[in-house]
Design an enzyme around this catalytic site. Sequence first.
Site, PDB file in Angstrom:
ATOM      1  CB  THR A 378      -7.456  51.496  63.957  1.00  0.00           C
ATOM      2  OG1 THR A 378      -7.147  51.210  62.602  1.00  0.00           O
ATOM      3  CG2 THR A 378      -8.894  51.113  64.213  1.00  0.00           C
ATOM      4  CB  SER A 449     -12.478  45.115  58.713  1.00  0.00           C
ATOM      5  OG  SER A 449     -12.004  45.724  59.882  1.00  0.00           O
ATOM      6  N   GLY A 470      -4.912  48.147  65.750  1.00  0.00           N
ATOM      7  CA  GLY A 470      -3.717  47.302  65.645  1.00  0.00           C
ATOM      8  C   GLY A 470      -3.693  46.387  64.432  1.00  0.00           C
TER       9      GLY A 470
HETATM   10  O1  DON Z   1      -9.995  47.251  59.090  1.00  0.00           O
HETATM   11  C1  DON Z   1      -8.898  46.833  59.397  1.00  0.00           C
HETATM   12  O2  DON Z   1      -8.708  45.729  59.850  1.00  0.00           O
HETATM   13  C2  DON Z   1      -7.697  47.755  59.256  1.00  0.00           C
HETATM   14  N1  DON Z   1      -7.978  48.752  58.287  1.00  0.00           N
HETATM   15  C3  DON Z   1      -7.390  48.334  60.599  1.00  0.00           C
HETATM   16  C4  DON Z   1      -6.162  49.170  60.572  1.00  0.00           C
HETATM   17  C5  DON Z   1      -5.554  49.354  61.886  1.00  0.00           C
HETATM   18  O3  DON Z   1      -5.991  48.840  62.874  1.00  0.00           O
HETATM   19  C6  DON Z   1      -4.344  50.169  61.920  1.00  0.00           C
HETATM   20  N2  DON Z   1      -3.958  50.480  63.241  1.00  0.00           N
HETATM   21  N3  DON Z   1      -3.696  50.408  64.234  1.00  0.00           N
END
Ligand code: DON
Length: 568
Positions: A378, A449, A470
């Site tokens: 992300t 999320s 994360g």
């Molecule tokens: O929205 C969320 O919480 C997740 N889809 C975030 C994914 C994520 O942070 C992956 N990576 N580092």
Amino acid sequence: MKFVSVLFLTLSFSIVALATQPSIYGENGVVVAHDLEACEAGIEILKNGGNAVDAAVAVSYALAVTLPQAGNIGGGGFMIIHMADGQKFAIDYREMAPGKAHRDMFLDDSGKVVSQLSTRGGLAVGVPGTVAGLQLALDNYGSMTRKKVMKPAIKLAQKGFTIPFDLAYSFGWLNKAAEGFDETRRIFCRDGDIYKPGETFKQPDLAGTLKRIQKKGNAGFYEGPVAEALVKSISAKGGSITLEDLKNYTARVREPVVGTYRGLEVLSMPPPSSGGIALISMLNMMEPMIFDSVGWHSAQHIQMLAEVEKRAYADRSVWLGDSDFFEVPQEKLLSKAYAALRMVDYDSLSATPSDSIYPLNDRELAGIELGGHESEETTHFSVVDKWGNAVSVTTTLNWSFGSYVTVEGYGFLLNNEMDDFSSKPGAPNSFGLLGNEANAIAPKKRMLSSMTPTILARDGKVVLVVGAPGGSTIITTVLQVINNMVDFGMPVHDAVNVPRFHHQWRPDVIHYGPGAISPETMEVLRGMGYELTPRYGYGEVNAIARDKIFGGWIGAPDLKTASHGAAY
Ligand code: DON
């Protein structure tokens, strides 16, 4: 509440003396983001008279070109805006479940969760929100035209950019992981002849898509040839998003959640993110704690945060979901009185077992293991301008390169955000997070999320812009940066770069990054009843803080990864 001072627990151990020097300083504007090209795109807009919102839109589109793992037009995100005049906004452009989605769509006939259905291929894809969200932000709070703010991204896609090592590495990894996704391998892995660091990466298909959006706005993405190709590519991989789903997508302006911590105002993302509520609720639980005599990352310090984290993540699993569909008890969860109540069983001498921190009505959720997550990505970026406007953005495809579905002929990847729903009560998602009714799948609902774009202000003036990727660790990462700065007096570059730890209630384990906890402290913690497990790859924080001496802004990219900043 037992805040017993236990001297033998304050075995402080400083493994880390990073002291990265603040080299990114500006009085007119600062951008901190993963890629230098994206930072420069933002600075170009600021120098041409744009405000922080204009720059944030430019940075977002630039990251859709330079960081295909996470930057996106096929995903979603959240933006927190603090305008210099004190106005505050939260833009929600989280993906939505398609109209044909239903509660049990990831279960087999016997009611078991089908492996990879929510993470790979067409059914994993939520209706993308980024293009609509950026348009909404620009229309309402920006000052420039779409034509201007999209220019740097289009140039990057057309002329290409030099592939850094981390991107080449990710492409190499994708080449194997995306077997069967031919368009993805064609665009990002040159059909198996994988790019090397230092080569130039041009994306003519993506440039064409961006130009359409530049010309037609939302209609250039949610309608017409891009929308048709998107539906076709998803359907070829088993998904069900329709043209109607795309046309009906709406980004929302929401009210940010607001809390206070030791006199600072904390502004963060409301549902459908759990981030803001969980962050403020943890800060509320921490406020009565006294950190003065506590050693940084001593057993006592780690226990204080771990106990607070457990309680907030337990509440998350039951009470948080899309507030358009589920009545989130926001006021209660954000109140200091509730935080005090939540901490009545806190014992500073021993771990409170997660089994005894059940949220109400949730006694069945036991013995659940953390799901595997081989790759995750992300991205967070922060922007400030010369007027004092600040923008905090976290955006994602969920996993690295999302669902692996690339829209054929248009050069962009689609998210696998459907995995952030709770496929079944008590079944963990890929981040080991548990959910319930509040986050059950429903048509047009937004999945919960953890993204936590946050802004801190004192007396109405922004002092910190912060956030991180994360997965489930995002919220505790942001919490630790605030704790490091406010309670331990660290300068922002240290607060961002020191190692971190994490507890998410289930599993009942403290995860720790390299160098975060000394062997001696681990022994003390084990004696108190904690289990500890190493974890690699804590999220990349990209923060900006107000400089107290000269009055400008300090950019603090996370140097544990390959992040950047630019200022003027
Ligand atoms: O929205 C969320 O919480 C997740 N889809 C975030 C994914 C994520 O942070 C992956 N990576 N580092």
